[in-house]
Design an enzyme around this catalytic site. Structure first.
Site, PDB file in Angstrom:
ATOM      1  N   GLN A 141       0.851  -1.196   0.000  1.00 54.20           N
ATOM      2  CA  GLN A 141       0.000   0.000   0.000  1.00 54.20           C
ATOM      3  C   GLN A 141       0.882   1.239   0.000  1.00 54.20           C
ATOM      4  O   GLN A 141       0.402   2.357  -0.123  1.00 54.20           O
ATOM      5  CB  GLN A 141      -0.873   0.022   1.263  1.00 54.20           C
ATOM      6  CG  GLN A 141      -1.858  -1.118   1.345  1.00 54.20           C
ATOM      7  CD  GLN A 141      -2.440  -1.231   2.749  1.00 54.20           C
ATOM      8  OE1 GLN A 141      -3.460  -0.638   3.056  1.00 54.20           O
ATOM      9  NE2 GLN A 141      -1.783  -1.986   3.608  1.00 54.20           N
TER      10      GLN A 141
ATOM     11  N   VAL B 264       3.539   4.092  -1.079  1.00 52.69           N
ATOM     12  CA  VAL B 264       3.886   4.775  -2.326  1.00 52.69           C
ATOM     13  C   VAL B 264       5.393   5.022  -2.416  1.00 52.69           C
ATOM     14  O   VAL B 264       5.881   5.549  -3.407  1.00 52.69           O
ATOM     15  CB  VAL B 264       3.090   6.099  -2.488  1.00 52.69           C
ATOM     16  CG1 VAL B 264       1.600   5.808  -2.642  1.00 52.69           C
ATOM     17  CG2 VAL B 264       3.325   7.056  -1.322  1.00 52.69           C
ATOM     18  N   ASP B 265       6.132   4.616  -1.369  1.00 53.31           N
ATOM     19  CA  ASP B 265       7.599   4.743  -1.442  1.00 53.31           C
ATOM     20  C   ASP B 265       8.160   3.609  -2.303  1.00 53.31           C
ATOM     21  O   ASP B 265       7.446   2.678  -2.678  1.00 53.31           O
ATOM     22  CB  ASP B 265       8.215   4.734  -0.025  1.00 53.31           C
ATOM     23  CG  ASP B 265       8.021   3.409   0.709  1.00 53.31           C
ATOM     24  OD1 ASP B 265       8.432   2.365   0.166  1.00 53.31           O
ATOM     25  OD2 ASP B 265       7.465   3.419   1.834  1.00 53.31           O
TER      26      ASP B 265
ATOM     27  N   HIS C 107      -1.470   1.393  -4.278  1.00 48.95           N
ATOM     28  CA  HIS C 107      -1.837   2.800  -4.078  1.00 48.95           C
ATOM     29  C   HIS C 107      -0.944   3.757  -4.870  1.00 48.95           C
ATOM     30  O   HIS C 107      -0.848   4.938  -4.540  1.00 48.95           O
ATOM     31  CB  HIS C 107      -1.803   3.145  -2.574  1.00 48.95           C
ATOM     32  CG  HIS C 107      -2.919   2.520  -1.792  1.00 48.95           C
ATOM     33  ND1 HIS C 107      -2.960   2.474  -0.425  1.00 48.95           N
ATOM     34  CD2 HIS C 107      -4.075   1.909  -2.213  1.00 48.95           C
ATOM     35  CE1 HIS C 107      -4.068   1.862  -0.026  1.00 48.95           C
ATOM     36  NE2 HIS C 107      -4.758   1.502  -1.090  1.00 48.95           N
TER      37      HIS C 107
ATOM     38  N   CYS D 162      -0.088  12.247 -16.464  1.00 50.85           N
ATOM     39  CA  CYS D 162      -0.662  13.382 -17.177  1.00 50.85           C
ATOM     40  C   CYS D 162      -2.138  13.096 -17.447  1.00 50.85           C
ATOM     41  O   CYS D 162      -2.485  12.070 -18.044  1.00 50.85           O
ATOM     42  CB  CYS D 162       0.085  13.614 -18.491  1.00 50.85           C
ATOM     43  SG  CYS D 162      -0.624  14.985 -19.434  1.00 50.85           S
TER      44      CYS D 162
ATOM     45  N   CYS E 252       3.403  15.448 -23.740  1.00 52.69           N
ATOM     46  CA  CYS E 252       2.460  16.177 -24.615  1.00 52.69           C
ATOM     47  C   CYS E 252       2.620  17.692 -24.509  1.00 52.69           C
ATOM     48  O   CYS E 252       1.911  18.435 -25.176  1.00 52.69           O
ATOM     49  CB  CYS E 252       1.024  15.766 -24.305  1.00 52.69           C
ATOM     50  SG  CYS E 252       0.398  16.380 -22.724  1.00 52.69           S
TER      51      CYS E 252
ATOM     52  N   SER F  28      -2.512  -1.249   9.400  1.00 58.99           N
ATOM     53  CA  SER F  28      -3.517  -1.185  10.468  1.00 58.99           C
ATOM     54  C   SER F  28      -4.788  -1.953  10.125  1.00 58.99           C
ATOM     55  O   SER F  28      -5.649  -2.133  10.977  1.00 58.99           O
ATOM     56  CB  SER F  28      -3.861   0.282  10.759  1.00 58.99           C
ATOM     57  OG  SER F  28      -4.380   0.891   9.592  1.00 58.99           O
TER      58      SER F  28
ATOM     59  N   ALA G 169       9.229  -4.002  12.607  1.00 59.18           N
ATOM     60  CA  ALA G 169       9.415  -4.764  11.364  1.00 59.18           C
ATOM     61  C   ALA G 169      10.874  -5.141  11.129  1.00 59.18           C
ATOM     62  O   ALA G 169      11.160  -6.251  10.674  1.00 59.18           O
ATOM     63  CB  ALA G 169       8.891  -3.932  10.192  1.00 59.18           C
TER      64      ALA G 169
HETATM   65  P1  OAD Z   1      -1.456   2.993   9.090  1.00 57.63           P
HETATM   66  O1  OAD Z   1      -0.773   4.232   9.542  1.00 57.63           O
HETATM   67  O2  OAD Z   1      -2.939   2.960   9.100  1.00 57.63           O
HETATM   68  O3  OAD Z   1      -0.949   1.774  10.003  1.00 57.63           O
HETATM   69  C1  OAD Z   1       0.406   1.557  10.251  1.00 57.63           C
HETATM   70  C2  OAD Z   1       0.558   0.246  11.014  1.00 57.63           C
HETATM   71  O4  OAD Z   1       1.944  -0.001  11.173  1.00 57.63           O
HETATM   72  C3  OAD Z   1      -0.053   0.262  12.429  1.00 57.63           C
HETATM   73  O5  OAD Z   1      -0.831  -0.919  12.586  1.00 57.63           O
HETATM   74  C4  OAD Z   1       1.168   0.261  13.360  1.00 57.63           C
HETATM   75  O6  OAD Z   1       0.940  -0.485  14.557  1.00 57.63           O
HETATM   76  C5  OAD Z   1       2.204  -0.427  12.500  1.00 57.63           C
HETATM   77  N1  OAD Z   1       3.598  -0.047  12.779  1.00 57.63           N
HETATM   78  C6  OAD Z   1       4.105   1.174  13.081  1.00 57.63           C
HETATM   79  N2  OAD Z   1       5.433   1.129  13.198  1.00 57.63           N
HETATM   80  C7  OAD Z   1       5.799  -0.160  12.976  1.00 57.63           C
HETATM   81  C8  OAD Z   1       7.055  -0.859  12.943  1.00 57.63           C
HETATM   82  N3  OAD Z   1       8.204  -0.241  13.176  1.00 57.63           N
HETATM   83  N4  OAD Z   1       7.042  -2.178  12.689  1.00 57.63           N
HETATM   84  C9  OAD Z   1       5.868  -2.845  12.454  1.00 57.63           C
HETATM   85  N5  OAD Z   1       4.666  -2.251  12.458  1.00 57.63           N
HETATM   86  C10 OAD Z   1       4.627  -0.920  12.716  1.00 57.63           C
HETATM   87  O7  OAD Z   1      -0.855   2.637   7.647  1.00 57.63           O
HETATM   88  P2  OAD Z   1      -1.457   1.683   6.513  1.00 57.63           P
HETATM   89  O8  OAD Z   1      -2.145   0.502   7.109  1.00 57.63           O
HETATM   90  O9  OAD Z   1      -0.363   1.427   5.535  1.00 57.63           O
HETATM   91  O10 OAD Z   1      -3.730   5.191   1.680  1.00 57.63           O
HETATM   92  O11 OAD Z   1      -2.521   2.639   5.854  1.00 57.63           O
HETATM   93  C11 OAD Z   1      -3.246   2.195   4.739  1.00 57.63           C
HETATM   94  C12 OAD Z   1      -3.540   3.330   3.793  1.00 57.63           C
HETATM   95  O12 OAD Z   1      -4.133   4.416   4.518  1.00 57.63           O
HETATM   96  C13 OAD Z   1      -2.322   3.972   3.160  1.00 57.63           C
HETATM   97  O13 OAD Z   1      -1.852   3.258   2.046  1.00 57.63           O
HETATM   98  C14 OAD Z   1      -2.826   5.327   2.783  1.00 57.63           C
HETATM   99  C15 OAD Z   1      -3.551   5.669   4.059  1.00 57.63           C
HETATM  100  O14 OAD Z   1      -4.519   6.619   3.988  1.00 57.63           O
HETATM  101  C16 OAD Z   1      -3.914   6.226   0.838  1.00 57.63           C
HETATM  102  O15 OAD Z   1      -3.317   7.283   0.946  1.00 57.63           O
HETATM  103  C17 OAD Z   1      -4.895   5.936  -0.246  1.00 57.63           C
END
Ligand code: OAD
Length: 236
Positions: free
Chosen positions: A92, A94-95, A110, A118, A140, A179, A221
């Site tokens: 998910q 974008v890096d 994502h 564009c 373009c 999460s 992680a």
């Molecule tokens: P979240 O910020 O919702 O969740 C990050 C998760 O990583 C949490 O469950 C933390 O407990 C866990 N975490 C934090 N540090 C950690 C570490 N060092 N080792 C292991 N786990 C750790 O991020 P995402 O679930 O990626 O979408 O969010 C999903 C989407 O919501 C993103 O792709 C983005 C966002 O809005 C868009 O922008 C469309």
């Protein structure tokens, strides 16, 4: 027998590389209003503000490097494929830290921060660090049509057909550093579970979807993922 492995990663895997998560107390969505920055409506209303936000994130990413978890997943992919298994990493994020670590069978559901799209000619290209409303499309030549190539709220994530096909036939599924609150990714564990896959969650903390997993590995992680990779490779 190795089987078919699908791994989903989220912002938690990149946290130790210095890139913020979204929903932790110091996360991006605690500091910034996603509705004003990460929706097509926000871009239509205030494109300059949206570009500024993504330019800052692109700047942070330029200094970020992958760590032991990204490297362990790249090794897992190589070893798993060498043993005749099937492998797909879905992120998910974008890096580009998975690519920097050497991952190849990778889908950015994502989108990608380092790319722009564009809206005039639909080309996807490398983005400059400072993308703006007056940047002309290199293909373009039209200015004002470039947007970050990321998926915003309300938009459909990328390559969902390939992802669901892999989920429906996988034997192992692992969710790392996510999460489990944003769909469709939050529903992947259920789909893989219905396919009979063994479900593993690796996270610092419990999540909303934790009860669905057969196994939880707790910890940062950078430590938990290499440990799990060693174990899964030793078992197969
Ligand atoms: P979240 O910020 O919702 O969740 C990050 C998760 O990583 C949490 O469950 C933390 O407990 C866990 N975490 C934090 N540090 C950690 C570490 N060092 N080792 C292991 N786990 C750790 O991020 P995402 O679930 O990626 O979408 O969010 C999903 C989407 O919501 C993103 O792709 C983005 C966002 O809005 C868009 O922008 C469309």
């Amino acid at each position: 027998m190795t089987g078919s492995l699908v791994i989903l990663t989220g912002a938690g895997i990149s946290a130790e590389s210095g890139l913020g998560t979204f929903r932790d107390p110091d996360g991006l969505w605690a500091k910034f209003d996603w509705q004003a920055l990460a929706t097509p409506e926000a871009f239509a209303a205030q494109p300059g503000r949206v570009h500024e936000f993504y330019n800052a994130r692109r700047g942070n990413l330029a200094a970020a490097r992958p760590h032991a978890a990204h490297e362990a997943l790249a090794r897992l992919e190589r070893d798993w494929l060498a043993r005749g298994g099937d492998f797909l990493l879905v992120t998910q994020n974008v890096d580009d830290l998975h690519e920097q670590a050497g991952s190849q069978r990778l889908i950015h559901m994502h989108g990608e921060l380092k790319k722009m799209r564009c809206l005039g000619c639909h080309s996807v290209m490398e983005a400059p660090l400072g993308l703006g409303t007056d940047t002309a499309c290199p293909r373009c030549s039209q200015p004002g049509f470039l947007r970050p190539n990321v998926v915003w709220f309300g938009e459909i994530p990328l390559e969902m057909d390939v992802i669901f096909q892999a989920l429906e036939t996988c034997t192992h599924f692992a969710a790392i550093g996510t999460s489990g609150t944003v769909y469709p990714a939050a529903g992947f564990s259920q789909v893989a579970g219905q396919a009979g896959a063994r479900l593993t969650e690796i996270n610092l903390a419990e999540t909303e979807t934790s009860p669905q997993f057969h196994e939880r590995v707790s910890g940062p992680a950078s430590e938990a993922v290499p440990r799990w990779v060693e174990r899964i490779l030793a078992q197969t």
